[in-house]
Structures are given as structure tokens and as C-alpha cells.
Design an enzyme around this catalytic site. Structure first.
Site, short mmCIF file in Angstrom:
data_model
loop_
_atom_site.label_atom_id
_atom_site.label_comp_id
_atom_site.label_asym_id
_atom_site.label_seq_id
_atom_site.Cartn_x
_atom_site.Cartn_y
_atom_site.Cartn_z
N HIS A 591 0.84 -1.20 0.00
CA HIS A 591 0.00 0.00 0.00
C HIS A 591 0.87 1.25 0.00
CE1 HIS A 591 0.49 1.71 4.10
NE2 HIS A 591 0.71 0.46 4.48
N CYS A 592 0.29 2.32 -0.49
CA CYS A 592 0.88 3.65 -0.35
C CYS A 592 -0.20 4.48 0.34
CB CYS A 592 1.32 4.21 -1.69
SG CYS A 592 0.13 4.03 -3.04
#
Length: 675
Positions: A591-592
Site C-alpha cells: 500500500h501507499c
């Protein structure tokens, strides 16, 4: 309904029948020949071998003469311990269920139990769709005791299905396997071919709905279905009687179980199967899909409903002090195949087909193309990809009850590839998290792409990590960037700290800090059971939002990617025999902030470097297009698309695929301007 065959398949059918005739075998119908050939992809020699093994198994186990209307077989059938569901999984495979707690080895013989299984399978296999799509076998061990388990019978069923029965065994799901089953399971798996062994796995009850759509599962397995076993037996009875009256062998060319795929209606965004009505008996009905269905007089249609809901891998293991316990939560990843179309369950690729498929280009050709296109040309190529509309729907993400769970209103997750959480307190919306499965190189669902968790979704995030068995989490953002919160602090930042989120405790045991990344070694505990599992958390800290790593240098990112792969490999090795899925292990969570830009870039690099190492070729555009089919809008900016190309060239030089990669003039305007 007769099976339409190609000219080559017609020749194979004739060759199969001729081969049986030469051996002096009894008269075999064309329908039976096709059934065996479909089970072996029209390989005549393999189909002939299967037929011989099938005949030998029938004789050896006393499966020649059936008395379904007299005891003991009549009583065996009525127990409902084995049944065929009136639905299909998302690939179109028929679903068979054996309920272990209804089986008492002391009260029935192997012959009677096997007759009950084969009698019903023979009817199910009259469906051409089942012959083509295969069979999912669910062995439900919920609430079963050791006295319900018959090792020898289980071995016989598995042996028959793997090589002595003319049906494609797509997968075997062993549900809620108790602790004492672990040793027999290891032994049982040795009796099947390695290729099939990958399809025989244990799953927990909550995760079964991820592998098979809930709309296709009975309520006792967490689904929405209430199958009528008595109606199914009556259906089998009519089929059996009809077969006897027409004096044909087991399969009748013009009779199949109804394979009508019901219309799908949407209620508040939720997809429910609509039960077909007004299907008159004693006639052939022309359905929406154009197929002809013949119903026996008086029988209701026995429908098969491939639900559009996602069915995917899952792993739910238990670890104490770094070791896996084989308990009720054991859930092993499995591999399935299907057919892909926009908005359908998922790209129907095998592991071997994932991350490849395109022709690819050697590093030298990649370098020449990058030089020719320049930054501007690559950006234009990216814009062509971005201009295409999303390849799916977002119904679940748009539900009022789920909208607040999305970090950004314009970054939603596809329905067809979304990760389903187990439902809590019968709340349908509790299975939602903004996360999608994405394939890697020769690994289906290698990754879970998700947004940076919100404080209100911290519990959902850790529940997903637990239920999916993920042991590695990759974070490519900082929690705060340019004064804006990009991700919540969902794990304790300092060693010795502990946080609790909706039934899960997260403790940080150690932290390793590098100039470009920080690695936290976490201990995740399910507070309901006190079962624990270690999770490796890697955060890349020098990757700006909407951009690429500083200076466009890829070496630190590539070094971090290698670190992630080593962590995943170690975690996979620690699982040992408790893991029976893909050799690369459970899905890696990436994830970012939004879960599309930096996350998509990371996945593209992993897929492409893996293919380059294995095949010596890469296909950046193809990789990006495939990722975007599972996680919408992945690779958010042209610079990220360009960076993938430059990083791969840097990787090629670092690993000796290229001596050098001179890109002088790359950032200059193309000489040939369009007029």
C-alpha cells in the site's frame, strides 16, 4: 444437449472409440467417449488410460450395480452426507460437498459410501458444462470428531477422483480441519500427483466464501443457499430411471442438468442471484445464453449459478513464537482457473500464465525502444493506457455503508478482484475493505493492493492480514507528506509498544532503520484465540507522492524490492508443511496512500524483474495493463510509468543483462515533431 466438437476433437473421439473397440471393450457411447476426452483435454492416450483406471476402480470397489431405491444405498443417500449443490463456482465448476460429521465408519461400508458418491457424481456429470468446467470437492470437517474420520475411505475417494473418474477435479477444499487431521492430511497429499496436490488444501470456514462465492454455498458453510437434498435425490432418481428405461449407458447425449445462469440483479449495489421461474417441464427451454436444456417431466430446473462475486485464494494459519499451529484457523492458498471478461470474477489465468503471456523484449530491445521514444514518447504510451475505461464495476465500494471506508472518493476497488473479509455479526458490509488481489509473475493473487489504512479501518486492515495469512506488508509512503496525512499509524512505531485494533493486538518487537527504508518486526495476535503470527513490515521512506524516488535513481528501490523478496522467502520457509500453496507463499500486502500510484509501480517492478530473471525478457506495458485490470488506475502518473522503464534498465545493468544503458538525450524533445 449434444457437445459441439471441432474437427480435431471429432477425430480424437473416433480414435478413442476405435481404440476401445480394438481392446474388445463393451460398446461405449459417443457421449461417454467425449466425457473421458474432455477430462483429459482430448488426449486420446491419456483418456484411454483414464477409462481403464475408471473401469478397474468400478470393479474393485463394487460400483457396477446400484440399488438406489433399496437399503443400504437408499439410507446412505438420505443421510445427505454427500450432495451436489444446485450452483456453480465462478469458473463454472460444479460443487460437491461431503459433510464429515454425518459419516460414521462403523455404520456403513466403504462400498456403500462410494456408491452414494459415484451415483450422484454420475448424474452431475451428465451436464456438459460440468464436463467442461470440472468439479470442486468440499470436505466439510466442521464439528466432526475423530470417530467420523475414515482415512482409508478418504484415500479411496481422493484416488478415484484424481485418476479414476472422468471429471476434472479443479480443487479440493478441506474446511475447518481439526488439529488431529494434520498428520493424516500430510500423508493423503502424498497419494496425489504434484500438479493436483497444489489444488488440495485446508481452508477455514470464514475463508471458504473467498474461494467459492457465498451465493453458491449453503448456509452451514457461511453461504446464502438453502439446497434441498431431497429434491436433488428425486432429480437423481428420475435420471437413473430414465437411463434404465432408455437402456443407454451412464451418460445420455440429449439430457443434462440445467445449467441456466440466472439473471443478476443489483439491490443497493449488492449482487444477488435471481432464481429462474416459470420453467415448464417436458420441454426444451431456450435460455438467455442460447443453450438448450431438457427437463424430465415434473422436475424443477436444477440451476447452476456462477456468481459474479470474487472467489480467490486465502490463507489463515496460526503462529506461536514464529511457528504454525494446525488448528481450526488453518487456511491454505489454492489455485483456480476461470475465464476472464471485463467485470467477471478475475482473470482466468493459471500461475504459469500470470505475469507473462506477452512476447516481451530483451533488455537490448528495451533500451533501443526507450531511446527511440524518449520521455515524451513513453508518457504518450502511458496516456494511451490511462485513457481506457476501468475494466470492472465498483458496486460494493459505493455502498453507503462502505463509502466512509474509502480514503479517497475517486479511488475505489473493483468488485471482481476485491478482498472479502469474513462477515461480522451477519453484517454484509463488514466484508468490505478497499483492497484488491493482483497477480504477480507466475503467481495468481501474489499481492493485495490496498489504500493506506484510516483509523476507522485499522481493525479491518489487520483482520485482512490475519485472514489472508499475509506475512509481509510493504508500505511505500510516509504517514505525513507535505503537511498532509497520507496514512494512519496503524502499527506501533517504537519497539516494545503495543496497540489493539478491533480484536487484534499489534506489538513491535524490533525496528531496523536504513537511509531509504525502515523495517519493523511485528507480532500480530488474534485476541479471540490468543494465536500469534509474526509479520515483517517494510516502509520505503524516500518515495514522494505523485512521483518517483529522488533523482529518479532506482538502485535504492531495487535494493528494497530484493529485501522484501528475501523476507517473503524466509516467512514462506518458516511455514514448512503448513503451507501447500504457491512456492512464493501467501499474498504480500502492498500500500501507499491511495494504493494505486507507488503501489502499482512497486508491483510492476517486481513482476518485470522476476520475468527478466526467469525468461530474459520484459513487457512493461503488458504488466501495467494487467495490474490495472485488477486494481483500477494503478500507475497514477506518467513519471511512474517512465520510472519503471528506467529502473528495469538499471536492473539489467546491475545484473549483467546489459553492459551499459546510455540514455543521453532521453529527456530532450523528439526531433520529429508532429505537424
Amino acid at each position: 444437449m449434444a457437445v459441439a466438437l471441432s474437427p480435431d476433437q471429432e477425430l480424437a473421439t473416433k480414435a478413442f472409440l476405435d481404440a476401445l473397440s480394438e481392446t474388445g471393450a463393451a460398446c461405449v457411447s459417443r457421449a461417454t467417449a467425449i466425457k473421458f476426452l474432455l477430462a483429459r483435454k482430448f488426449d486420446v492416450a491419456r483418456a484411454h488410460t483414464l477409462w481403464r483406471q475408471h473401469e478397474a476402480t468400478r470393479r474393485r470397489e463394487g460400483l457396477i450395480k446400484f440399488e438406489p431405491f433399496e437399503d443400504p444405498l437408499k439410507s446412505e443417500l438420505e443421510t445427505g452426507k454427500f450432495t451436489i449443490l444446485p450452483t456453480r463456482d465462478a469458473t463454472g465448476a460444479a460443487i460437491a460437498v461431503f459433510t464429515a460429521n454425518k459419516h460414521f465408519p462403523a455404520l456403513t461400508t466403504h462400498q456403500t459410501t462410494l456408491q452414494g458418491v459415484v451415483y450422484q457424481l454420475d448424474v452431475a456429470l451428465q451436464s456438459v458444462d460440468t464436463q467442461r468446467a470440472g468439479l470442486v470437492f468440499i470436505y466439510d470437517m466442521t464439528d466432526s470428531k475423530y470417530t467420523n474420520f475414515d482415512y482409508e475411505l478418504s484415500q479411496k475417494i481422493l484416488t478415484m477422483l484424481k485418476g479414476g473418474y472422468p471429471a476434472k477435479l479443479k480443487k479440493v477444499l478441506i474446511v475447518t480441519a481439526p488439529l488431529w487431521f494434520k498428520a493424516p492430511f500430510r500423508i493423503l497429499r502424498l497419494f496425489v500427483r504434484e500438479k493436483l496436490r497444489e489444488r488440495v488444501h485446508t481452508v477455514s470456514a470464514p475463508q471458504l466464501g473467498v474461494h467459492v462465492p457465498r451465493a453458491s454455498l449453503p448456509r452451514q458453510l457461511g453461504g446464502h443457499l438453502e439446497p434441498d437434498h431431497s429434491a436433488w435425490l428425486e432429480f437423481c432418481r428420475n435420471c437413473y430411471t430414465n437411463n434404465l428405461n432408455t437402456k443407454l449407458d451412464v451418460v445420455i447425449d440429449d439430457y443434462v442438468i440445467s445449467n441456466h445462469i440466472p439473471h443478476v440483479k443489483t439491490q443497493n449495489g449488492l449482487i444477488d442471484a435471481e432464481v429462474p421461474c416459470d420453467m415448464t417441464s417436458d420441454r426444451v427451454a431456450r435460455l438467455d445464453n442460447g443453450s438448450d436444456i431438457m427437463h424430465i417431466s415434473g422436475d424443477p430446473p436444477y440451476t447452476c449459478d456462477p456468481s459474479p462475486l470474487r472467489h480467490t485464494h486465502g490463507y489463515n494459519g496460526d503462529m506461536k513464537a514464529g511457528h504454525i499451529n494446525s488448528g481450526d484457523e488453518d487456511d491454505i492458498d489454492l489455485i483456480t482457473r476461470g475465464t476472464w471478461s471485463s467485470g467477471e470474477a478475475s482473470p482466468g489465468l493459471s500461475d504459469e500464465e500470470c505475469g507473462g503471456g506477452g512476447a516481451g523484449e530483451a533488455p537490448g530491445a528495451l533500451l533501443a525502444r526507450v531511446r527511440a521514444l524518449g520521455r515524451r514518447g513513453l508518457a504518450a504510451e502511458y496516456e494511451d493506457i490511462r485513457a481506457r475505461p476501468p475494466a470492472g464495476t465498483f458496486h460494493h465500494a459505493k455502498l453507503p455503508s462502505n463509502l466512509a471506508k474509502n480514503r479517497y472518493t475517486d479511488v475505489l476497488c473493483f468488485d471482481h478482484s476485491r478482498v472479502l473479509l469474513s462477515q461480522l455479526d451477519d453484517d454484509p458490509s463488514s466484508d468490505y475493505i478497499n483492497a484488491n488481489y493482483v497477480d504477480g509473475y507466475k503467481q495468481r493473487n501474489a499481492f493485495i493492493c490496498t489504500q493506506g489504512p484510516l483509523p476507522k479501518t485499522f481493525g479491518d486492515f489487520w483482520r485482512m492480514v490475519w485472514e489472508q495469512g499475509s506475512l509481509v506488508v510493504v508500505m511505500t509512503t510516509r504517514t505525513v507528506e507535505r503537511g498532509r496525512v497520507k496514512c494512519g499509524q496503524y502499527w506501533p512505531a517504537a519497539p516494545g509498544q503495543r496497540a489493539v485494533h478491533a480484536g487484534f493486538a499489534v506489538s513491535t518487537e524490533a525496528v531496523d532503520v536504513d537511509d531509504d527504508y525502515t523495517v519493523s518486526h511485528l507480532l500480530l495476535t488474534d485476541l479471540r484465540t490468543e494465536q500469534r503470527r509474526r509479520v515483517w513490515h517494510g516502509q520505503y521512506t524516500r518515495w514522494p507522492d505523485y512521483g518517483v524516488p529522488g533523482g529518479g535513481r532506482a538502485a535504492p528501490v531495487l535494493r528494497f524490492l530484493a529485501l522484501v523478496r528475501r523476507a517473503q522467502h524466509r516467512a514462506r520457509q518458516e511455514l514448512g508443511d503448513a503451507w501447500a500453496g504457491h512456492s512464493r507463499g501467501p499474498p504480500i500486502v502492498v500500500h501507499c496512500s491511495a494504493g494505486i500510484g507507488r503501489t502499482g509501480t512497486f508491483l510492476t517492478l517486481d513482476t518485470c524483474t522476476s520475468r527478466l530473471a526467469a525468461e530474459g525478457v520484459v513487457d512493461v506495458r503488458g504488466a501495467v495493463e494487467r495490474i490495472r485490470q485488477q486494481r483500477a488506475h494503478s500507475i497514477q502518473m506518467p513519471d511512474q510509468y517512465v520510472f519503471c522503464h528506467l529502473a528495469l534498465l538499471e536492473y539489467a545493468v546491475m545484473h549483467g543483462y546489459l553492459e551499459s544503458a546510455d540514455l543521453s538525450g532521453f529527456d530532450e524533445e523528439n526531433e520529429e515533431e508532429s505537424e
